[in-house]
Structure formats: structure tokens, C-alpha cells
Design an enzyme around this catalytic site. Structure first.
Site, PDB file in Angstrom:
ATOM      1  N   HIS A 134       8.295 -26.680   0.371  1.00  0.00           N
ATOM      2  CA  HIS A 134       7.624 -27.780  -0.330  1.00  0.00           C
ATOM      3  C   HIS A 134       6.516 -27.262  -1.232  1.00  0.00           C
ATOM      4  CE1 HIS A 134       9.682 -30.894   2.097  1.00  0.00           C
ATOM      5  NE2 HIS A 134       9.778 -29.882   2.951  1.00  0.00           N
ATOM      6  N   GLU A 143       0.829  -1.208   0.000  1.00  0.00           N
ATOM      7  CA  GLU A 143       0.000   0.000   0.000  1.00  0.00           C
ATOM      8  C   GLU A 143       0.865   1.260   0.000  1.00  0.00           C
ATOM      9  OE1 GLU A 143      -4.385  -0.661   1.826  1.00  0.00           O
ATOM     10  OE2 GLU A 143      -3.106   0.554   3.073  1.00  0.00           O
ATOM     11  N   LYS A 199     -14.049   1.123  -2.880  1.00  0.00           N
ATOM     12  CA  LYS A 199     -14.939   1.493  -1.761  1.00  0.00           C
ATOM     13  C   LYS A 199     -16.151   2.231  -2.292  1.00  0.00           C
ATOM     14  CE  LYS A 199     -11.498   2.165   1.902  1.00  0.00           C
ATOM     15  NZ  LYS A 199     -10.875   3.137   2.762  1.00  0.00           N
TER      16      LYS A 199
HETATM   17  O1  PA5 Z   1      -3.606   1.265   6.044  1.00  0.00           O
HETATM   18  C1  PA5 Z   1      -4.686   1.817   5.961  1.00  0.00           C
HETATM   19  O2  PA5 Z   1      -4.819   3.048   6.087  1.00  0.00           O
HETATM   20  C2  PA5 Z   1      -5.947   1.001   5.700  1.00  0.00           C
HETATM   21  O3  PA5 Z   1      -5.650  -0.350   5.605  1.00  0.00           O
HETATM   22  C3  PA5 Z   1      -6.937   1.224   6.834  1.00  0.00           C
HETATM   23  O4  PA5 Z   1      -6.367   0.839   8.040  1.00  0.00           O
HETATM   24  C4  PA5 Z   1      -8.227   0.432   6.589  1.00  0.00           C
HETATM   25  O5  PA5 Z   1      -8.783   0.792   5.350  1.00  0.00           O
HETATM   26  C5  PA5 Z   1      -9.233   0.680   7.688  1.00  0.00           C
HETATM   27  O6  PA5 Z   1      -9.578   2.041   7.753  1.00  0.00           O
HETATM   28  P1  PA5 Z   1     -10.289   2.615   9.041  1.00  0.00           P
HETATM   29  O7  PA5 Z   1      -9.333   2.596  10.164  1.00  0.00           O
HETATM   30  O8  PA5 Z   1     -10.709   4.014   8.678  1.00  0.00           O
HETATM   31  O9  PA5 Z   1     -11.494   1.741   9.299  1.00  0.00           O
END
Ligand code: PA5
Length: 477
Positions: free
Chosen positions: A332, A303, A446
Site C-alpha cells: 500500500h 557496505e 567519522k
Molecule cells: O560493519 C561494520 O564494520 C560497522 O558497521 C561497525 O560495526 C560499526 O561502525 C561499529 O564499529 P565498532 O564495532 O568498532 O564500534
């Protein structure tokens, strides 16, 4: 730093061995010292960028200060965890992505591998679950094994708008109401200080116990704030040790000289490898306890670095695909590919110098030499030999690999490893000149979900989805 003695801390130092990235071991498939040196000024520039911006909330770099600025929060968490342990039989984290992978990772790393199956007097806390999906079967099965009235639910969401987490919250809210339980008794929020829906819900309920996910800390960099610290403390993990380990790694990374800074060197190795076409980064712990650390790392690396635009607005499409692999299990399964497939991977081994226990292998089957040779050794010797042998086989085949060595696995060494990976990611992002701390690429999915479920304000998006061409039946076979 007051965590144990200086000698102890130094004896617990996590080290980086990158010999198997170099031409000495890989021949023309490895880096020369000259090649690595060509990255020194870019690395030093990235170091300066991170140093100058550390702690800045507006850049989402508040995570760098977490080892130092949470004294009161830690005290509060420890007290709350003590109360949770005495009051509840179950502790359930509701969250996803950065709000879940950290808690899962620390639990897996530092608790008994069959923690929930242990009798109560052998566990340090309540049974522990992290629910990071909206598979209805998983929710049903969780509800089959917990009693909501005897469960503390930690709802972790910075935005309070994440469909998955809020769906789970609505389900447990309904169950708690039906059981006649005041939600304030059984729910703790971890969320933004001022904004977001959990804040609103808490205010409406007259104040639900809430921990703050600080402004400058994004989800995937949040393990060392209450997101990770509360669940860890509940199951008896030494959270002060985690933070002390992170601070120690911060100290080890204080220099712009890449050959002396493990996180910077690790970033350089990965970037240099990426720029030679190594588009896959395999994270391969030789420890079942570190299996989910590889999941946590995969999110952090993917990410943060998977971006299509530089900070100057130039198109780029950079990043490296992280892959989780478990030693020895995946020897394996995947090592055949790593050894003989395309030259597109760098393997990072996470290796333990000492395991938490030894398991002697008894003598037996004396007439079968293929089996008998194992007797008299230990499982620790075997897993370490297999780790060394896999590194050797990869190296012999000209495959880049390096090892992060942990003297042993404990809160202090885990804290070091987490901070090392976070710094490595920050340095790598700076070297790539991208925004390491945003994730615009996950927004489109989303929005489409909101549109499909009829959320107000997403009518246009729904129209866009409906205007897709009809599926060609010939493409469905
Ligand atoms: O790394 C990130 O920012 C995302 O993976 C968020 O943690 C995830 O989308 C969850 O978001 P939130 O904390 O607003 O529910």
C-alpha cells in the site's frame, strides 16, 4: 552435525525459487538459461576465491568458521545468559552498525513481537533494548523506562572508538557510579581480543567480563559470534540452532555449480540483474518478524558491495542500493513504483510456508460481499495469497523477482538465511573483484565528526572544514 535429525533438518531447508527471473515467466525482460550459463565460470571462480580464503583473519573472512569453532564460547554465553536472566530486569545493548543490527534482527525474528510488554512470567528474559543512535531524546526515553542499577549493559564495539557507542557508555558509566553500582557488576563488553579502548577500560577496571569479537570478523558479519549470540541467548533464543542452521546452509553451498548452490545462484542473479541496470535491490519479507532482517541485510549488501576500486586498484563505483520493504504493508506504499516505475529493481521475497500461528477470520458482514468473502479463511491464507499475488503482479509487469522460502521461522531457518546472505555477499564481491570486507567510505564522516568535536589530532581536518566556501543565501529558501 547433531542438531535434531537429518529428516528434520532437510524438512527445514530454505529454498530459492528464481522462476520469476527467467524468460519463461518474464518474456524478453527475463534471463534466458543461456544468459545465466554465461555467468557459470565467473561464479565458479568466485566460489573458489571464497573457498580458498575462508577462515582467513587477515582477509576478514573468519566469519565462515563461526558455525564450527565456538563450542566453549557458546557454553560460556549460555551460562552468562542464565545469570543475567536471574539477576537483571533489563538488558541493553549499546552499539551501532554491525554491532547492533544483528541483535535487533534476531530479537525481532524469534521473540514475541511485543516481548517487552509481556508480563515477566511470559518472557524468557529481561526486557530488551538495543540503542543504536545518539539521539538525545531516545537516550532520555530509555532512561525513563529502565533502572540502570537493575540493567545489564552489553557494550559492543570492536574498536571501542566509535563515538556513538562510547558516548552511550560514558552516560551509563556516570549513572552507575551515581547509583553506587560497581561497573563490573552491570556491564559486559564485546570487543577485540587485544586492541581497542574497551580492552584498555576493562584492564583499568580490573577486568570487566568481556567477549571477543574475533579478528577476522567484521561488524556486519558478526551476528553469529558473541556480538549476536549473547543478546540472543539472554532473550531465550536457541543459539545452537542458529549456528546449526548456518552450518547446514554452508553444507548446501558446498558446490561451485551455481544451479545447485543457493547463495552462489542468488549472487549470480543479483550481479546479472545489476549488469542490466537493476541498481536497486528490494528485500521484501512477508513477515513482521523478518522486518529488521531486511535492515541487517541492507547494511551487509550496501557496505560490502558499494566500492569505488577493484582489488587491482582500478576505479569501478559498483554496488546496488538495497531497499527494505515489508509485505503486505508496503503493497500500500511502494508496490505501485515497483510495478510501473523504472525497470531498475530486483525484488527478493522472504516467504514463509507456515506461520507460527493461525488466526481464523470469523464470518460476518454477510450482506456486504466485499467483506463477507474473507470470513472462513485465515490471516495466514490472506498474507500468503497477497504474497503470491504481488509476485504475480510484478512478474506480469515484467519485473524481476525471486523468493527465498522458509518452511517456518525458527532459529535453524534463521541461521540458514543469515549464512546464505553472508555467502551471497562474499560471492558477489568476488564476482565484482572488490574488497567486500572493508568500509573506507564511512571514514571521512567519522573524521569530520572528530574534528567538529575537537578531538586531538584532527586540527587539520577542522581547518579543511572551516575552509569551505560560505553558504550562498540564495540556495536557502
Ligand atoms: O560493519 C561494520 O564494520 C560497522 O558497521 C561497525 O560495526 C560499526 O561502525 C561499529 O564499529 P565498532 O564495532 O568498532 O564500534
Amino acid at each position: 552435525m547433531s542438531y535434531k535429525t537429518k529428516e528434520w533438518r532437510n524438512s527445514m531447508r530454505v529454498t530459492l525459487d528464481y522462476n520469476n527471473m527467467m524468460d519463461t515467466f518474464l518474456g524478453d525482460k527475463g534471463f534466458t538459461q543461456k544468459k545465466l550459463s554465461s555467468y557459470a565460470s565467473r561464479a565458479a571462480k568466485a566460489f573458489r576465491y571464497v573457498k580458498e580464503n575462508r577462515g582467513k583473519d587477515e582477509l576478514y573472512m573468519g566469519w565462515t568458521e563461526l558455525p564450527y569453532n565456538q563450542k566453549e564460547i557458546v557454553a560460556d554465553i549460555l551460562e552468562t545468559a542464565r545469570k543475567i536472566r536471574s539477576k537483571f530486569q533489563y538488558f541493553v545493548v549499546l552499539g551501532i552498525g554491525g554491532s547492533a543490527l544483528g541483535p535487533i534482527m534476531a530479537f525481532n525474528a524469534l521473540c514475541h513481537l511485543h516481548y517487552n510488554d509481556l508480563p515477566k512470567n511470559k518472557r524468557k528474559g529481561p526486557k530488551f533494548y538495543v540503542e543504536d543512535n545518539v539521539d538525545p531524546v531516545r537516550m532520555r526515553d530509555l532512561l525513563d523506562v529502565i533502572d540502570p542499577a537493575k540493567t545489564c549493559f552489553n557494550v559492543v564495539s570492536k574498536s571501542g572508538a566509535t563515538s556513538e557507542t562510547m558516548t552511550q557508555y560514558l552516560i551509563i558509566l556516570d549513572l552507575l557510579k551515581k547509583a553506587g553500582v560497581n561497573v563490573k557488576e552491570n556491564v559486559i563488553f564485546t570487543t577485540d581480543a587485544n586492541k581497542g579502548n574497551l580492552k584498555k577500560i576493562s584492564d583499568e577496571c580490573g577486568g570487566i567480563k568481556s567477549y571477543i569479537l574475533p579478528d577476522g570478523v567484521g561488524g556486519r558479519f558478526s551476528q553469529l559470534c558473541p556480538v549476536g549470540l549473547l543478546p540472543a541467548a539472554v532473550v531465550g533464543i536457541d543459539i545452537k540452532g542458529l549456528l546449526a542452521g548456518a552450518a547446514y546452509m554452508d553444507y548446501l553451498c558446498h558446490t561451485p555449480t551455481m544451479r545447485k548452490n543457493p547463495a552462489l545462484m542468488s549472487a549470480v542473479l543479483q550481479i546479472a540483474a545489476m549488469e542490466e541496470g537493476k541498481n536497486v535491490g528490494v528485500m521484501m519479507p512477508y513477515s513482521d518478524n523478518l522486518k529488521t532482517l531486511a535492515d541487517w541485510y541492507c547494511q551487509l549488501w550496501a557496505e560490502s558491495l558499494g566500492k569505488n576500486e577493484t582489488l587491482d586498484g582500478q576505479p569501478c563505483n559498483v554496488g546496488q542500493t538495497p531497499v527494505k520493504s515489508l509485505g503486505v504493508t508496503d503493497q500500500h506504499s511502494q508496490v505501485q513504483l515497483y510495478t510501473e516505475g523504472p525497470f531498475d529493481k530486483v525484488v527478493t521475497f522472504l516467504s514463509l510456508k507456515k506461520y507460527a500461528c493461525e488466526m481464523p477470520i470469523p464470518h460476518g458482514c454477510e450482506n456486504i460481499p466485499d467483506v463477507a468473502f474473507l470470513g472462513g479463511h485465515t490471516m495466514e491464507e490472506l498474507i500468503q495469497a497477497e504474497n503470491a499475488a504481488t509476485a504475480y503482479a510484478l512478474t506480469k509487469a515484467g519485473r524481476m523477482n525471486y523468493t527465498l522460502w522458509l518452511p517456518e521461522l525458527n532459529a535453524f531457518t534463521l541461521g540458514q538465511l543469515l549464512f546464505l546472505f553472508e555467502m551471497q555477499t562474499a560471492y558477489a564481491g568476488a564476482m565484482l573483484n572488490i574488497n567486500t570486507f572493508n568500509q573506507p567510505g564511512v571514514e571521512e564522516g567519522k573524521k569530520a565528526t572528530f574534528a567538529l568535536l575537537g578531538k586531538a589530532g584532527y586540527a587539520e581536518k577542522k581547518k579543511e572544514l572551516d575552509s569551505l566556501p560560505a553558504k550562498d543565501e540564495n540556495c536557502i529558501i
